[in-house]
Design a protein around this motif. Structure first.
Motif, PDB file in Angstrom:
ATOM      1  N   THR B 148       0.818  -1.224   0.000  1.00  0.00           N
ATOM      2  CA  THR B 148       0.000   0.000   0.000  1.00  0.00           C
ATOM      3  C   THR B 148       0.846   1.266   0.000  1.00  0.00           C
ATOM      4  O   THR B 148       0.323   2.360  -0.098  1.00  0.00           O
ATOM      5  N   PRO B 177      -6.036  -4.595  -5.442  1.00  0.00           N
ATOM      6  CA  PRO B 177      -6.797  -3.346  -5.232  1.00  0.00           C
ATOM      7  C   PRO B 177      -5.901  -2.126  -4.985  1.00  0.00           C
ATOM      8  O   PRO B 177      -6.324  -0.995  -5.225  1.00  0.00           O
ATOM      9  N   CYS B 178      -4.671  -2.351  -4.538  1.00  0.00           N
ATOM     10  CA  CYS B 178      -3.757  -1.229  -4.300  1.00  0.00           C
ATOM     11  C   CYS B 178      -3.023  -0.802  -5.574  1.00  0.00           C
ATOM     12  O   CYS B 178      -2.303   0.189  -5.571  1.00  0.00           O
ATOM     13  N   GLY B 179      -3.189  -1.577  -6.636  1.00  0.00           N
ATOM     14  CA  GLY B 179      -2.475  -1.243  -7.872  1.00  0.00           C
ATOM     15  C   GLY B 179      -0.966  -1.349  -7.717  1.00  0.00           C
ATOM     16  O   GLY B 179      -0.210  -0.588  -8.316  1.00  0.00           O
TER      17      GLY B 179
END
Lengths: 224, 224
Positions: B148, B177-179
């Motif tokens: 993150t 989801p954090c890319g």
């Protein structure tokens, strides 16, 4: 040894407080609202600030930013994409910004005069401890906390949250996969700093940003 | 003023280095492998360590942990759930652990003798800057970084990553989801510390933990 360190530390902080008081009165005279953004490394200060600069510029506001990092000018380059003037401060091993660094980097900032600005944002070095002790002359100190970091950060780093004027929770778009306990985080922030304004935001989706931008507009209006 | 501070700082670090050298030889004599875990606040050091302690204990290893925080004993209480002896060090405003704190907290640690341990983990205060300068006598310094936090942390905090013996990427379960850009993160770590061992882990799913535990076993075997 300890006594000498404490005295020296007090001396440094006293000198910093005097410089910061001078900055504060210059900011007031120039009519610029100054904000100091403090968080852990990786909370997303830069993404949050980039969004803020872009939105403020879209509304025609005159904004600029100073950004602190130990090394690299990555953040200044990212923020410059907003079109706002941005200046990098490299601290080379120092874990916080101080008033002297701000003073030096305001001087000789080509094309930027305090009197021509409405908002000046200062993105501090990523650190939850030392930046709390260094006043930069800001009007508003913002403590940022991401949903990935654990809800007990305000209890573990009380000085920062206690000295903050506003709290920003970042990355709420990933609150669910992170198992973020929103009620607990809000409770902990309020325990350290009762009644503080809290914004729940995502620089990815834009959630919470209208409330944050409204707060900035109010703060400027109140200033005069 | 600056010269005096630099001299004082050197004096403090020199004193710390001497104390740390004494600790290192005590650790060696006692046959305990000591690891110092350093990361930003919120990277997930405690969850990672809790998993590690539990697994090592399940294999019958004799483990203990010291854990540093400015305030609260939240982390010690979390870690104690593993069944291992855990002692909290509250630094009250100091942003790192130092060798003297370790020395003091080893003394009088009821029921724990260095000679009875195989592994001692030290969880440092969440901070990417100051802990890098303070040797605690550890054999292995571990730099942790979560998915993150941004892939450029090694470039921004080179001292920590450069002085680390192993790097641990945490929270890989939320990489998507954090890319998180895995290739970029690995490239940046290797740029600062070429060839360093890197573990990609999740304390939630257990991913990467067998490799990490294998590394610990190897490091103990190599020690003797």
């Amino acid at each position: 040894m300890t006594t000498r360190i404490v005295e020296l530390r007090r001396g440094i902080l006293k000198k910093n407080d005097e410089l910061a008081a001078g900055l504060r009165s210059r900011f007031l005279d120039a009519g610029v609202l100054v904000l100091n953004l403090v968080s852990s490394p990786g909370t997303g200060k830069t993404a949050f600030l980039e969004f803020t600069l872009r939105e403020l510029r879209a509304k025609g506001a005159k904004v600029a930013a100073l950004v602190g990092d130990l090394e690299t000018d990555n953040d200044a380059r990212r923020l410059a994409a907003s079109g706002a003037p941005v200046r990098q401060i490299n601290t080379h091993g120092i874990c916080h910004l101080d008033a002297e660094m701000i003073d030096k980097h305001l001087a000789g900032w080509e094309g930027v005069a305090l009197s021509g600005l409405e908002f000046l944002f200062i993105e501090n070095v990523g650190n939850l401890v030392c930046p709390s002790s260094y006043d930069l002359g800001e009007k508003i100190r913002v403590a940022l906390l991401s949903v990935t970091e654990g809800e007990d950060k305000p209890l573990k780093y009380p000085t920062l949250f206690n000295s903050a004027d506003a709290a920003v929770i970042t990355k709420i778009d990933i609150a669910e996969p992170c198992g973020f306990d929103r009620e607990l985080a809000l409770k902990n922030i309020n325990e350290i700093r009762p009644g503080i304004r809290i914004f729940e935001t995502s620089a990815k989706t834009g959630a919470g940003m209208p409330e944050w931008l409204g707060y900035l507009a109010e703060a400027r209006a109140r200033r005069s």
